[in-house]
Enzyme design. Structure first.
Site, mmCIF file in Angstrom:
data_model
loop_
_atom_site.group_PDB
_atom_site.id
_atom_site.type_symbol
_atom_site.label_atom_id
_atom_site.label_comp_id
_atom_site.label_asym_id
_atom_site.label_seq_id
_atom_site.Cartn_x
_atom_site.Cartn_y
_atom_site.Cartn_z
ATOM 1 N N ASN A 80 -13.105 -2.829 2.380
ATOM 2 C CA ASN A 80 -13.994 -1.675 2.499
ATOM 3 C C ASN A 80 -14.927 -1.657 1.302
ATOM 4 O O ASN A 80 -14.468 -1.672 0.157
ATOM 5 C CB ASN A 80 -13.180 -0.378 2.536
ATOM 6 C CG ASN A 80 -12.317 -0.282 3.787
ATOM 7 O OD1 ASN A 80 -12.724 -0.709 4.859
ATOM 8 N ND2 ASN A 80 -11.116 0.253 3.640
ATOM 9 N N HIS A 140 -7.157 -5.579 2.187
ATOM 10 C CA HIS A 140 -6.003 -5.038 2.901
ATOM 11 C C HIS A 140 -5.486 -6.129 3.835
ATOM 12 O O HIS A 140 -6.260 -6.712 4.607
ATOM 13 C CB HIS A 140 -6.403 -3.856 3.786
ATOM 14 C CG HIS A 140 -6.941 -2.659 3.067
ATOM 15 N ND1 HIS A 140 -6.204 -1.514 2.876
ATOM 16 C CD2 HIS A 140 -8.158 -2.416 2.508
ATOM 17 C CE1 HIS A 140 -6.949 -0.617 2.250
ATOM 18 N NE2 HIS A 140 -8.141 -1.135 2.006
ATOM 19 N N ASP A 197 0.852 -1.186 0.000
ATOM 20 C CA ASP A 197 0.000 0.000 0.000
ATOM 21 C C ASP A 197 0.892 1.242 0.000
ATOM 22 O O ASP A 197 1.896 1.302 0.708
ATOM 23 C CB ASP A 197 -0.920 0.003 1.227
ATOM 24 C CG ASP A 197 -2.046 1.008 1.086
ATOM 25 O OD1 ASP A 197 -3.207 0.587 0.943
ATOM 26 O OD2 ASP A 197 -1.766 2.237 1.111
ATOM 27 N N ILE A 198 0.498 2.227 -0.791
ATOM 28 C CA ILE A 198 1.299 3.451 -0.947
ATOM 29 C C ILE A 198 1.262 4.323 0.315
ATOM 30 O O ILE A 198 2.152 5.150 0.524
ATOM 31 C CB ILE A 198 0.802 4.236 -2.182
ATOM 32 C CG1 ILE A 198 1.877 5.121 -2.762
ATOM 33 C CG2 ILE A 198 -0.457 5.021 -1.874
ATOM 34 C CD1 ILE A 198 1.536 5.673 -4.132
ATOM 35 N N GLY A 211 -15.423 3.646 3.695
ATOM 36 C CA GLY A 211 -14.177 4.329 3.349
ATOM 37 C C GLY A 211 -13.532 3.834 2.078
ATOM 38 O O GLY A 211 -12.343 4.062 1.861
ATOM 39 N N GLN A 212 -14.306 3.157 1.233
ATOM 40 C CA GLN A 212 -13.710 2.699 -0.032
ATOM 41 C C GLN A 212 -13.356 3.890 -0.909
ATOM 42 O O GLN A 212 -14.207 4.763 -1.160
ATOM 43 C CB GLN A 212 -14.671 1.766 -0.790
ATOM 44 C CG GLN A 212 -14.013 1.176 -2.040
ATOM 45 C CD GLN A 212 -14.905 0.174 -2.785
ATOM 46 O OE1 GLN A 212 -16.068 -0.012 -2.442
ATOM 47 N NE2 GLN A 212 -14.334 -0.441 -3.809
ATOM 48 N N HIS A 250 -10.359 -5.027 -3.403
ATOM 49 C CA HIS A 250 -9.060 -5.337 -2.802
ATOM 50 C C HIS A 250 -9.248 -5.761 -1.360
ATOM 51 O O HIS A 250 -10.180 -5.341 -0.686
ATOM 52 C CB HIS A 250 -8.104 -4.144 -2.878
ATOM 53 C CG HIS A 250 -8.681 -2.853 -2.375
ATOM 54 N ND1 HIS A 250 -9.533 -2.085 -3.139
ATOM 55 C CD2 HIS A 250 -8.541 -2.219 -1.199
ATOM 56 C CE1 HIS A 250 -9.886 -1.012 -2.442
ATOM 57 N NE2 HIS A 250 -9.303 -1.074 -1.256
#
Ligand code: AMP
Ligand code: ZN
Length: 113
Positions: free
Chosen positions: A86, A101, A29-30, A92-93, A99
């Site tokens: 999400n 997490h 994740d960035i 909070g998508q 995906h």
């Protein structure tokens, strides 16, 4: 369609890819929220959990197995980790390509925020 995760899957956008096979890609994740924060995505564009179809059952199982593999590789499997999906706005998508997490490497709290 302008989807950043499709671009990562097709290597048209850069990411720190940890795992790839015919069906899925896993990458860092960035904006990590824990010492380990990896995203596991299907290569196929599915906008979120609600868009899953009967024929995606095996694919979703595969995403979870890849999450296990990465948790083990990252050395957090025994300590514990969290998988999060999400779905839509109030969850909070922000990226509308399904995906999971994978979060770990620190104490997690419940209930989540
Ligand atoms: P969500 O809020 O569940 O939709 O999560 C989207 C996640 O994607 C967030 O944790 C972002 O930090 C992450 N993200 C967005 N763009 C990228 C990118 N280009 N490379 C890696 N992670 C990204
Ligand atoms: Zn996509």
């Amino acid at each position: 369609m302008d989807c950043i995760f499709c671009k990562i899957a097709s290597r048209d956008a850069r990411a720190e890819i940890l795992y790839e096979d015919d069906l899925v890609v896993a990458f860092e994740d960035i904006n990590p929220q824990a010492p380990v924060h990896v995203l596991i995505i299907p290569k196929k564009h599915i906008s979120n959990n609600l868009s899953l179809e009967e024929t995606d059952k095996e694919l979703i199982g595969h995403l979870f197995l890849v999450a296990n593999r990465i948790a083990k590789e990252k050395g957090i499997a025994d300590r514990g980790f969290r998988l999060v999906n999400n779905c839509n706005r109030e969850a909070g998508q922000t990226v509308f390509h399904l995906h999971i997490h994978l979060l770990g490497g620190r104490q997690m709290f419940w209930p989540p925020g």
